[in-house]
Design an enzyme around this catalytic site. Structure first.
Site, PDB file in Angstrom:
ATOM      1  N   GLY B 286       0.797  -1.086   0.008  1.00 35.46           N
ATOM      2  CA  GLY B 286      -0.186  -0.079  -0.050  1.00 35.46           C
ATOM      3  C   GLY B 286       1.057   1.132   0.143  1.00 35.46           C
ATOM      4  O   GLY B 286       2.118   1.231  -0.450  1.00 35.46           O
ATOM      5  N   SER B 287       0.280   2.336   0.714  1.00 34.47           N
ATOM      6  CA  SER B 287       0.891   3.642   0.475  1.00 34.47           C
ATOM      7  C   SER B 287       2.437   3.805   1.125  1.00 34.47           C
ATOM      8  O   SER B 287       3.032   4.707   0.560  1.00 34.47           O
ATOM      9  CB  SER B 287       0.064   4.708   1.061  1.00 34.47           C
ATOM     10  OG  SER B 287      -1.338   4.692   0.436  1.00 34.47           O
TER      11      SER B 287
END
Lengths: 306, 630
Positions: B286-287
Site C-alpha cells: 500500500g501507500s
C-alpha cells in the site's frame, strides 16, 4: 623338573613303550562317558574334582619318548616305508585320532607337528612329507566340515569384527588387551581386560594380559626367552652323540616351540583360536607339570653333551 | 640329522620373528585405535550436558537463561534387582513401572530415561538420589528458562527435548549456543562393577557461547504494550511490528502476534510459532511503498516538491485503465509535497510514469525488494515483484503507489531506513555479539553490513522533510509526537485471496522514523484486519507508532527539539496551547495568565516556586496546570 633332571634320560628309552601304552589307555578312558569330564566343549579331562588332568598332555610327551626311541632304532631303515616309517605313523595317527575325538584341535596340532619335526629330523624322505602335507590339507578340510565350530573359528580369525559377540569375541577381547598395552604397558597387575572381559585370562590368554601389563617391551622379552629356550634345546640336541638323546631333546624342544608359537599366534590374532596353553606361563597343573618335566629331561640330557 | 635340525631352528626363528612383528603391529601401530575401542568397552559414560549459552539483550539483561533440570540414567549391568528398583523409582518419578523395568533390563551399557525421567525438578532429583539405588544415576542437565514468556518469542524461538534449537535464534545459532557435550567416564569390568585402579574421568562439557542481541528489552516492552492495546481494541487477525536502527540495521524490537510461550510451544498451532510475521508475511504494502517512488523520483531529479504542481481529479487513466485515488473527489490542485502529504495516488502515478517502468523497477530492486534482506532469522520471505518483461506502464503505475507488488515488513523497514539514513541499504541483524561465558571475553561482534548506496544524502534529506510533513500536515497526523520530529507514511492494503481482493479486509500499516533531521529509529507496525474501525493506516496504525515513538525515543536518549514542523490542526484535533512560564510570578499576576489554562494553586505563599507541566509543554486548551507557591 629337578627330579627329572636327576634321572638319566636314557631310562625313558626303556620305558617309552609302557608310557605310550599307558597314554593310549588313558586317552581311551577319557572318552568313556562318566570317566572323562567335559570342559569347554571338549571331553579331555580325567580325574575327580580339582584333582584332574588331561591325558592328552601325557600323550604328547609319551609320543615324543616313543618316537625318539623308535626312530633312533630304525636309523638305518628310515627311508623304507614298511620297515621304517609304518609303525610310527600308525602310532602317531592313532594318538592324533583319539585326541581329535575329544575334540582338542590345539593339542592334536602341537602333537602332530612335533611328530612331523621328529620324523623330519630323523631323516624320513622328503616325498613322504609331501604326501603327509597333501593328506593333511584334505584331512583339515574334512575336519572343518565335520565340526561347524571350527569353520567359525576360521572366519573369526579372518575377520573377528564380523561377529564381535560370537565367534570373534575371544580374538577381539585379546586384541583389546594387547593393543592398549603400547610400548610400556599399563604396569604390572594393572590389566583391565582380565576383569571378566577376556575369557581364560590366566590360562590360554595369559600372554594377552602380560602384554597388556608390560607392553611391547615385555612381550618381546617373553618371545625372545622362548626363542632362547629353543635355541638352547637345539644346541643341546646337536651336541649329543646318542641318537635317542638327540631326538628326545629335539622333540621336546620342538614341542615347546610349537606350542608356544601356536599360543602366541592365537593371542595376537595371527592364528585361529585353538585352546593351547603357553608353556611355563599358563596357569594349570597338568600342563605346567608336564612342561617342567620336559625341561628336567632336557637338563638331564644336557649332562651328556660333548 | 643335525642339518635338518638346523633348518627347523631357522624356521622357528622366522616364526618367532613374525610373532614379534605382529605384536609390534598390534601394540604400536594399531594400539591407539584398539585402545579407543577398548575404552569404549570398559567405559560407561554418563553425559554431562553443557550449559546452553545465555541470550541477552543489547544492554545485558537476560532474555533466556537456564534452569537446572537433572536427568536419570540407569546402567542395567549394575542393577541387581531391576524389579524392585523399577518399583521404587517409579514411585518417585511418577512413571510407569513397566517402562522403567524395560529400560533397566535392556541389554545396553547405559540408558537415559525419557519423559518423566528427564529434566527433573530439584526435589525429584534429590528424592531419586535418596533412594540410593545401585545403577541409578542422576546426571546434570538443564532446560531453557524463557523469562519473557510470549514476548519476543518469534525472535528467540525455542529448544526441543534434547535442548536442540528448533526455531528462531535458538535454531539459527544452535551450534554456537549449544556448546560441546562432556561426560563422566566410569571404567567398569564386564559385570558392571567399577574397575579398580582406573580413576573415573571427567570430561567437562564446553558451555555454549552467550549471545547478546541487538534487541532492547525496554523498547521491546513498549512495542509489546502497544500491540497488546491494539489487539484489545481492534481484535485483529494478526499484528506485527519492527523497530530498527536505520544507521546499522540492528533490530531493536520485533513482535509478531499471535504469539506463543516458547516453554510450551507444542501446545500451539505450528503456524503460530513457525511464522515470524515481520519477516515471513508477504503482502501488498500500500501507500508506505510511495516512499520508494518518491525517493527514486527525487534521486532522478524528476520532481521539485515545492515548485511543481499537480491536479488530481480523483482518478488517472493509464493505457486505458482507470486508476482511482483513495479520495473519490480527488485532491484537486496541490504541490508535489502536498501530493506526498495527501498520499495522492494519481500524483504518484505521475511520478512513476516520469521515471518509466524500467527505472522505477530498478530502484525498487536496489532498495532490496524481490530478495531476502539476509536477516539472521529463519523463514524469511522474498516478496513478489513483476518480472522486468511483464512490467508495463500499468504495472509501473500501480507499483508506484504500492499495489501489485508484494513485500515483507522487514524489506520495507530496510528500504525506508535506506531512504532516510543518507541512502545506504543495510542488512538487518539480530545477533550483536558473542561472549565466552568462562572468560567473559567478547569474541565476535557483528559489524553492520552495507548492502549498497541506493540514493544520495541530498535525496535522503528531501525524503525526510517530506515524511515529517506527512506526519505534521498529512495522512500521518496521528503519529505526531510533540517535540519529536516524527516522519512517516501510512499504508492501507487490501488483502488478496485466490487472486481477488477481499472486501473490508485490509492490512493497515504505518512506517515512521524520528527524529527527521537525524533518524535514530525506524518503526513499522501493521495491523491485519482490525475490527470495529475504519480500516485506514492513518487511523489505526499511525497512532500506535506515534505512541511507540513517544516512549522509545527517550530510551534512545533522543532529546526533544523545538524546531519541528508544526502540526496542522484539523476539526477533530484537540486545540493545543503552550504552557507559559509561571515561576517567579506573584499570586496576583497569576490571574492574568488564566486565558487558556486552568491553574490549580497549592501551598501558601506569594510567589510561584514550581509548576507542572513545565514551560513549553503543549496541553489541550483548558488543561490544568499545578503551581506551588512559596
Amino acid at each position: 623338573m629337578i627330579i627329572c633332571s636327576r634321572f638319566d634320560y636314557r631310562v625313558w628309552k626303556q620305558y617309552s613303550r609302557q608310557a605310550l601304552i599307558l597314554a593310549f589307555v588313558l586317552l581311551i578312558a577319557v572318552l568313556i562317558p562318566g570317566v572323562g569330564m567335559i570342559r569347554n566343549g571338549s571331553q579331555s579331562w580325567i580325574g575327580v574334582g580339582s584333582l584332574s588332568f588331561q591325558p592328552s598332555e601325557w600323550m604328547k610327551m609319551a609320543l615324543v619318548f616313543y618316537l625318539a626311541a623308535a626312530l633312533s632304532e630304525r636309523k638305518k631303515t628310515i627311508h623304507l616305508f614298511w620297515k621304517g616309517l609304518f609303525l610310527p605313523i600308525v602310532v602317531i595317527g592313532a594318538a592324533f585320532g583319539l585326541i581329535m575325538l575329544q575334540p582338542d584341535l590345539g593339542t592334536a596340532a602341537v602333537m602332530g607337528g612335533t611328530a612331523l619335526i621328529l620324523l623330519f629330523s630323523a631323516g624320513a624322505p622328503i616325498h613322504f612329507f609331501v604326501t603327509i602335507g597333501a593328506s593333511a590339507i584334505t584331512g583339515l578340510v574334512l575336519l572343518i566340515l565335520s565340526a561347524p565350530y571350527r569353520m567359525k573359528r576360521i572366519t573369526a580369525y579372518l575377520d573377528p569384527w564380523s561377529d564381535p559377540l560370537g565367534s570373534g569375541f575371544q580374538i577381539i577381547q585379546s586384541l583389546y588387551a594387547v593393543g592398549p598395552g603400547g610400548l610400556f604397558g599399563h604396569g604390572y597387575g594393572e590389566s583391565r581386560q582380565k576383569y571378566y572381559y577376556l575369557p581364560e585370562p590366566q590360562t590360554d590368554f595369559i600372554f594377552a594380559i602380560w602384554s597388556e601389563e608390560t607392553g611391547f617391551i615385555g612381550a618381546v622379552w617373553i618371545i625372545l626367552l622362548f626363542f632362547l629356550l629353543i635355541w638352547r634345546g637345539v644346541y643341546i640336541a646337536m651336541r649329543l652323540d646318542d641318537p635317542f638323546g638327540m631326538l628326545l631333546v629335539f622333540g621336546l624342544t620342538g614341542m615347546i616351540c610349537l606350542q608356544s608359537f601356536i599360543n602366541l599366534g592365537v593371542v595376537t590374532g595371527l592364528l585361529p583360536v585353538t585352546g593351547v596353553t603357553l608353556p611355563f606361563l599358563s596357569y594349570g597343573g597338568s600342563s605346567l607339570t608336564m612342561t617342567l618335566a620336559l625341561a628336567g629331561i632336557v637338563l638331564s640330557a644336557s649332562r651328556h653333551m660333548r | 640329522m643335525r642339518v635338518r635340525m638346523f633348518w627347523i631352528l631357522v624356521l622357528s626363528f622366522v616364526a618367532f620373528s613374525a610373532l614379534i612383528v605382529r605384536t609390534g603391529y598390534i601394540q604400536l601401530v594399531n594400539g591407539g585405535e584398539l585402545t579407543d575401542k577398548a575404552e569404549e568397552l570398559w567405559g560407561r559414560s554418563i553425559p554431562a550436558e553443557p550449559e546452553r549459552g545465555l541470550i541477552l539483550d543489547r544492554k545485558g539483561d537476560i532474555l533466556v537463561g537456564n534452569k537446572n533440570a537433572p536427568t536419570v540414567y540407569v546402567i542395567p549391568a549394575q542393577i541387581d534387582d531391576p524389579k524392585q528398583a523399577a518399583e521404587k523409582l517409579a514411585a518417585v518419578l511418577g512413571e510407569k513401572e513397566s517402562v522403567l523395568y524395560e529400560r533397566m533390563t535392556k541389554r545396553s551399557s547405559i540408558e537415559r530415561l525419557s519423559s518423566k525421567g528427564r529434566h527433573l525438578s530439584a526435589e525429584t532429583a534429590r528424592a531419586v538420589t535418596d533412594l540410593q539405588l545401585k545403577g541409578v544415576w542422576v546426571g546434570e542437565d538443564s532446560i531453557r528458562n524463557y523469562v519473557l514468556k510470549d514476548r519476543l518469542a518469534h525472535i528467540i524461538g525455542f529448544t526441543g527435548a534434547d535442548n536442540q534449537g528448533l526455531a528462531g535464534i535458538e535454531a539459527y545459532y544452535d551450534k554456537k549456543l549449544s556448546g560441546t557435550l562432556g561426560s563422566i567416564q566410569m571404567y567398569t569390568d564386564a559385570k558392571g562393577n567399577q574397575m579398580p585402579g582406573l580413576a573415573n574421568d571427567y570430561e567437562a562439557p564446553v558451555n555454549g557461547m552467550d549471545l547478546q542481541l541487538t534487541i532492547d528489552a525496554d523498547i521491546q516492552a513498549v512495542m509489546e504494550r502497544e500491540l497488546d492495546q491494539a489487539e484489545k481494541t481492534y481484535k485483529p487477525d494478526a499484528a506485527m511490528s519492527i523497530a530498527m536502527d536505520p544507521n546499522t540495521g540492528a533490530i531493536l524490537a520485533m513482535s509478531s502476534r499471535p504469539s506463543y510461550d516458547p516453554a510450551r510451544f507444542n501446545e500451539y498451532d505450528p503456524d503460530i510459532y513457525n511464522r515470524n510475521l515481520p519477516v515471513w508475511s508477504t503482502f501488498e504494502p500500500g501507500s508506505t511503498f510511495k516512499i520508494i517512488t518518491l525517493a527514486a523520483a527525487l534521486e532522478e531529479k524528476e520532481v521539485d516538491l515545492d515548485q511543481e504542481h499537480f491536479f488530481d481529479p480523483g482518478h488517472v487513466e493509464v493505457n486505458g485503465t482507470r486508476l482511482r485515488c483513495w479520495k473519490r473527489e480527488g485532491h484537486g490542485h496541490q504541490t508535489f509535497l502536498e501530493v506526498v502529504e495527501n498520499s495522492c495516488n494519481p500524483g504518484f502515478v505521475e511520478l512513476g510514469s516520469r521515471l518509466g517502468e524500467k527505472k522505477l523497477f530498478t530502484y525498487i530492486r536496489k532498495f532490496g525488494f524481490g530478495e531476502k534482506t539476509g536477516i539472521d532469522l529463519y523463514g524469511e520471505g522474498s516478496g513478489i515483484l513483476f518480472t522486468e518483461q511483464s512490467a508495463g506502464p500499468v504495472e509501473a503505475a500501480t507499483a508506484a503507489f504500492g499495489q501489485g507488488v508484494a513485500v515483507t515488513p522487514i524489506q520495507q523497514v530496510a528500504a525506508v531506513s535506506a531512504a532516510v539514513n543518507g541512502g545506504i541499504l543495510y542488512e538487518p541483524f539480530v545477533a550483536k555479539s558473542w561472549t565466552n561465558p568462562v572468560t567473559g571475553k567478547t569474541e565476535a561482534v557483528h559489524k553492520p553490513k552495507k548492502v549498497r548506496q541506493v540514493i544520495s544524502e541530498e535525496t535522503s534529506k528531501e525524503v525526510r522533510r517530506a515524511l515529517e510533513s506527512v506526519v505534521a500536515k498529512g495522512t500521518g497526523r496521528n503519529a505526531f509526537v510533540d517535540g519529536y520530529r516524527v516522519g512517516g507514511k501510512t499504508g492501507t492494503a487490501q488483502k488478496a485471496k485466490d487472486g481477488r481482493y477481499l472486501e473490508n479486509n485490509h492490512i493497515v500499516s504505518f512506517i515512521g522514523t524520528a527524529p527527521a533531521n537525524d533518524p535514530k529509529v525506524v518503526i513499522y507496525t501493521a495491523i491485519d484486519n482490525p475490527k470495529g474501525t475504519v480500516q485506514f493506516g492513518g487511523t489505526v496504525a499511525a497512532p500506535i507508532v506515534g505512541k511507540m515513538m513517544e516512549d522509545i525515543l527517550p530510551l534512545l536518549h533522543v532529546p526533544k527539539q523545538m524546531n519541528q514542523i508544526e502540526k496542522e490542526k484539523t476539526w477533530n484535533d484537540p486545540d493545543l496551547v503552550s504552557v507559559p512560564n509561571l515561576i517567579g510570578l506573584s499570586k496576583e499576576k497569576l490571574k492574568e495568565q488564566l486565558i487558556n489554562i486552568d491553574i490549580v494553586i497549592e501551598g501558601t505563599g506569594n510567589t510561584v516556586a514550581s509548576q507542572s507541566p513545565k514551560q513549553g509543554v503543549k496541553v489541550e486548551r483548558g488543561s490544568k496546570v499545578r503551581v506551588f507557591l512559596k
